[in-house]
Design a protein around this motif. Structure first.
Motif: not given
Lengths: 117, 113
Positions: A32, A34, A36, A46, A49, A51, A90, A97, A102-105, A107, B31, B33, B35, B45, B99
């Motif tokens: 995915y 993005f 920002y 945001l 994006k 997807l 950024f 997913p 969730g999943n971290k970004l 950058f 969820t 996060y 940073y 992160f 998500n």
């Protein structure tokens, strides 16, 4: 591991001129993507994006980005910039997913867009 | 619409002190996060939680710990603070399914003197 490269640390441009902010990513899996925007002393907002589906995505304030899988790029463009677009931009990537959370970004290092009169 | 709330917005601490940052996610987001964004740097992160369990861990120092509580808010505890810990700390929240994106708070600016 994923990585994001934003080659341009600063991009000066005159008002009403077009602009392109470059973003390339490295990942062995589908991702995915993005963009920002961060105004001075503010949080991350945001902008748009990608997807899945159409490779061209647009924001409500005139920005657009195109996902190019063969070039692993997600460049941000705007045909005519305004003074108010001055900000840090950024590019970020995350894995799609997975079950369980969730999943971290990850950058890029950011591109400072400075719009001048 | 409700957003991610972080408190405090600004915090000044001395070296070797302890700091606690709080994050209140968007309602129904499960969820969270964390940073860290150093001066002139991109956000890095630190750690994430899903349903009160740690789901992923990044470059978080051992001096830092975090948890997510039953009401889904999260706290980042930072001990033995160092000058290099001065940064903007962002919290973001998302929903597991679907998500698709994380929403960021305004951040807590920590200054260690």
């Amino acid at each position: 591991a994923q990585s994001v490269t934003q080659l341009d640390s600063q991009v000066p441009v005159f008002e009403e001129a077009p602009v392109e902010l470059r973003c390339n990513y490295s990942s062995s899996v589908s991702v995915y993507l993005f963009w920002y925007v961060q105004y001075p002393n503010q949080g991350l907002q945001l902008l748009l994006k990608y997807l899945s589906g159409s490779t061209l995505v647009e924001s409500i304030n005139g920005f657009e980005a195109e996902f190019n899988k063969s070039q692993t790029s997600f460049h941000l463009r705007k045909p005519s910039v305004h003074i108010s677009d001055t900000a840090e931009y950024f590019c970020a990537v995350s894995d799609p997913p997975i079950t369980g959370g969730g999943n971290k970004l990850t950058f890029g290092t950011g591109t400072q867009l400075k719009v001048e009169l | 619409a409700a957003g991610v709330i972080q408190s405090p917005r600004h915090l000044i601490k001395e070296k070797r002190e302890t700091a606690t940052l709080k994050c209140y996610p968007i309602p129904r987001h499960d969820t969270v996060y964390w940073y860290q964004q150093g001066p002139g740097q991109d956000p890095q992160f630190l750690i994430s939680f899903y349903e009160k369990m740690q789901s992923d861990k990044g470059s978080i120092p051992d001096r830092f710990s975090a948890q997510q509580f039953s009401d889904y808010h999260s706290e980042l505890n930072m001990s033995s603070l160092e000058l290099g810990d001065s940064a903007l700390y962002f919290c973001a929240s998302s929903i597991r399914t679907p998500n698709t994106e994380a929403f960021f708070g305004q951040g807590t600016r920590l200054t260690v003197v």
